[in-house]
Design a protein around this motif. Structure first.
Motif, PDB file in Angstrom:
ATOM      1  N   VAL A 163       0.844  -1.187   0.000  1.00 51.09           N
ATOM      2  CA  VAL A 163       0.000   0.000   0.000  1.00 51.09           C
ATOM      3  C   VAL A 163       0.883   1.242   0.000  1.00 51.09           C
ATOM      4  O   VAL A 163       1.917   1.282   0.674  1.00 51.09           O
ATOM      5  CB  VAL A 163      -0.911   0.040   1.245  1.00 51.09           C
ATOM      6  N   GLY A 164       0.472   2.261  -0.752  1.00 51.84           N
ATOM      7  CA  GLY A 164       1.189   3.531  -0.757  1.00 51.84           C
ATOM      8  C   GLY A 164       0.222   4.684  -0.883  1.00 51.84           C
ATOM      9  O   GLY A 164      -0.927   4.503  -1.303  1.00 51.84           O
ATOM     10  N   ILE A 165       0.671   5.863  -0.531  1.00 54.33           N
ATOM     11  CA  ILE A 165      -0.163   7.059  -0.615  1.00 54.33           C
ATOM     12  C   ILE A 165       0.136   7.783  -1.931  1.00 54.33           C
ATOM     13  O   ILE A 165       1.307   8.052  -2.259  1.00 54.33           O
ATOM     14  CB  ILE A 165       0.098   8.011   0.563  1.00 54.33           C
ATOM     15  N   ILE A 166      -0.908   8.089  -2.664  1.00 51.00           N
ATOM     16  CA  ILE A 166      -0.753   8.859  -3.904  1.00 51.00           C
ATOM     17  C   ILE A 166      -0.336  10.277  -3.518  1.00 51.00           C
ATOM     18  O   ILE A 166      -1.053  10.967  -2.774  1.00 51.00           O
ATOM     19  CB  ILE A 166      -2.066   8.888  -4.699  1.00 51.00           C
ATOM     20  N   THR A 167       0.808  10.705  -4.017  1.00 50.74           N
ATOM     21  CA  THR A 167       1.319  12.023  -3.634  1.00 50.74           C
ATOM     22  C   THR A 167       1.347  13.023  -4.795  1.00 50.74           C
ATOM     23  O   THR A 167       1.587  14.213  -4.573  1.00 50.74           O
ATOM     24  CB  THR A 167       2.738  11.897  -3.037  1.00 50.74           C
ATOM     25  N   PRO A 227       8.484   8.066  -8.117  1.00 54.59           N
ATOM     26  CA  PRO A 227       7.767   7.864  -9.372  1.00 54.59           C
ATOM     27  C   PRO A 227       6.828   6.660  -9.299  1.00 54.59           C
ATOM     28  O   PRO A 227       7.209   5.586  -8.831  1.00 54.59           O
ATOM     29  CB  PRO A 227       8.887   7.661 -10.381  1.00 54.59           C
ATOM     30  N   ALA A 228       5.598   6.858  -9.748  1.00 57.08           N
ATOM     31  CA  ALA A 228       4.555   5.852  -9.565  1.00 57.08           C
ATOM     32  C   ALA A 228       4.892   4.523 -10.233  1.00 57.08           C
ATOM     33  O   ALA A 228       4.634   3.451  -9.665  1.00 57.08           O
ATOM     34  CB  ALA A 228       3.231   6.389 -10.103  1.00 57.08           C
ATOM     35  N   LEU A 229       5.470   4.571 -11.432  1.00 55.47           N
ATOM     36  CA  LEU A 229       5.787   3.322 -12.124  1.00 55.47           C
ATOM     37  C   LEU A 229       6.904   2.569 -11.399  1.00 55.47           C
ATOM     38  O   LEU A 229       6.902   1.330 -11.360  1.00 55.47           O
ATOM     39  CB  LEU A 229       6.190   3.609 -13.575  1.00 55.47           C
ATOM     40  N   GLU A 279       7.217   7.434 -20.301  1.00 53.22           N
ATOM     41  CA  GLU A 279       8.676   7.507 -20.218  1.00 53.22           C
ATOM     42  C   GLU A 279       9.154   8.181 -18.938  1.00 53.22           C
ATOM     43  O   GLU A 279      10.246   7.898 -18.445  1.00 53.22           O
ATOM     44  CB  GLU A 279       9.235   8.249 -21.436  1.00 53.22           C
ATOM     45  N   ASP A 280       8.339   9.064 -18.387  1.00 49.52           N
ATOM     46  CA  ASP A 280       8.742   9.772 -17.168  1.00 49.52           C
ATOM     47  C   ASP A 280       8.403   8.992 -15.899  1.00 49.52           C
ATOM     48  O   ASP A 280       8.405   9.554 -14.799  1.00 49.52           O
ATOM     49  CB  ASP A 280       8.110  11.169 -17.132  1.00 49.52           C
ATOM     50  N   MET A 281       8.088   7.697 -16.057  1.00 55.66           N
ATOM     51  CA  MET A 281       7.817   6.789 -14.937  1.00 55.66           C
ATOM     52  C   MET A 281       6.497   7.095 -14.227  1.00 55.66           C
ATOM     53  O   MET A 281       6.295   6.752 -13.070  1.00 55.66           O
ATOM     54  CB  MET A 281       8.968   6.795 -13.925  1.00 55.66           C
ATOM     55  N   THR A 282       5.578   7.747 -14.934  1.00 50.87           N
ATOM     56  CA  THR A 282       4.205   7.861 -14.476  1.00 50.87           C
ATOM     57  C   THR A 282       3.389   6.793 -15.193  1.00 50.87           C
ATOM     58  O   THR A 282       3.862   6.174 -16.156  1.00 50.87           O
ATOM     59  CB  THR A 282       3.627   9.247 -14.792  1.00 50.87           C
TER      60      THR A 282
END
Length: 387
Positions: free
Chosen positions: A207-211, A226-228, A276-279
């Motif tokens: 689990v993580g918090i969307i920041t 980065p989300a990805l 590409e930006d790891m989103t």
């Protein structure tokens, strides 16, 4: 007493397909609405014209479905097109149908359609429950506009889909066809209604918090990274396995979800493409400060959950069922692949002879317990109607 029948066709001619499928349901007495789901191969206006000719005066509502439909006759698909119809009738039921292409913004369009649906039903009050179909992308905002008019009313439905995820989808009513808009059917009845809305995935401890979020549906950061990168850490996925559109297929068995405040529902968020930006992009809205949970499942579980969910629906309805309208995610269907006949068998067995129709969508809408109406992806929204 509610009565329902289903009809299908894979005739290459949209006129003949519409005539054949509608002819199978025209015996429904006091028909108040017909759900129509079709392939993108057809000229939709020609198809609907043929259906309306067979079912004069019966409001139609529906959309294009991903690769096929399932009814009590089995899985129905065709290279040249397919159509499935379920007509529902009850002398004591009133249904108001309305739809519109997007005009101005999605919220305003939803508001307008809700007002028109009440008018078409000859009512000045909220329905007992409603069906919604929308184009993928702004489902939550169409719903907000509808809720402005009628308040929190139980809902079910899904987003229009195509076969190639290239925006060829359309949604429609008897007199409207659009690739970008919304339509509703408002039901007024004293009979029981129930919906089971679930992803049927297993919740993990990751689990993580969307920041950071951009444009509602781009997840930029989870826990400040980065989300990805976080998703790869959670799943063990290699970058080439999820780059670009590969993420869409990979995440069918490893999606993410957000939990409602009471914990009754985890709304699945389907990761759709890696940037590409790891989103990465998801199929429904998300908000900063929300906990995002990694979910997991298998193809076997995707299949078995269909019959299990229908069994839960029967229990939740608590009355003799007269019909089932089953919204099944197109992404799940893609993950199931050529084992789709196993789903058809599971649903047919669980339905026990009650008429049903299943569409495959690019977004699913529903609610659980006393929670608010929600839009999600990779989900099942199974609705049941008392006989």
């Amino acid at each position: 007493m509610l009565s329902a029948k289903t009809g299908t066709s894979v005739n290459a001619s949209p006129e003949l397909a519409g005539k054949e499928a509608a002819a199978a349901v025209k015996a429904v007495e006091d028909a108040k609405v017909a759900f129509v789901y079709s392939g993108v191969q057809y000229d939709t206006k020609a198809l609907l014209g043929a259906v309306s000719k067979e079912l004069p005066g019966v409001p139609l509502i529906g959309n294009t479905s991903f690769t096929g439909v399932i009814t009590d006759q089995g899985f129905v698909t065709g290279d040249d097109g397919f159509v499935g119809i379920m007509a529902m009738g009850d002398a004591d039921m009133t249904v108001g149908v309305a739809g519109s292409p997007k005009e101005g913004d999605a919220r305003a369009t939803g508001h307008k359609v809700a007002v028109e649906a009440m008018k078409n039903a000859g009512k000045d009050c909220a329905p007992d429950y409603f069906f919604m179909v929308a184009s993928p992308g702004e489902e939550e905002f169409y719903l907000k506009g509808i809720t402005e008019v009628i308040g929190r009313v139980p809902m079910f439905g899904g987003s229009a889909a195509d076969n190639t995820i290239t925006g060829e989808w359309v949604l429609y009513t008897s007199d409207m066809v659009t690739p970008d808009g919304v339509a509703v059917a408002f039901f007024y009845t004293d009979k029981a209604f129930a919906d089971v809305y679930t992803g049927a995935y297993k919740e993990t401890e990751k689990v993580g918090i969307i920041t950071k979020v951009e444009d509602y549906r781009k997840i930029c950061e989870i826990d400040g990274v980065p989300a990805l990168e976080k998703y790869m850490e959670w799943t063990g996925a290699k970058k080439d396995e999820i780059e670009g559109g590969n993420l869409l297929g990979y995440s069918v068995t490893a999606p993410v979800g957000v939990k409602d405040p009471l914990g009754d529902l985890i709304a699945i968020r389907h990761p759709q493409s890696a940037n590409e930006d790891m989103t990465f992009n998801i199929g429904n809205n998300a908000a900063v400060g929300t906990a995002m949970i990694l979910m997991e499942g298998s193809v076997d579980q995707l299949i078995s959950s269909t019959g299990e969910t229908l069994e839960k629906l029967k229990t939740k309805l608590g009355k003799e069922p007269g019909a089932y309208m089953l919204v099944h995610c197109g992404g799940r269907r893609a993950g199931i692949g050529d084992r789709i006949d196993e789903v058809a068998k599971a649903l047919k067995d669980a339905a026990g002879g009650v008429p049903f129709i299943t569409e495959f969508t690019f977004g699913e809408f529903g609610y659980e317990d006393d929670g608010r109406n929600t839009c999600g992806g990779l989900m099942l929204s199974f609705a049941g109607f008392e006989k």
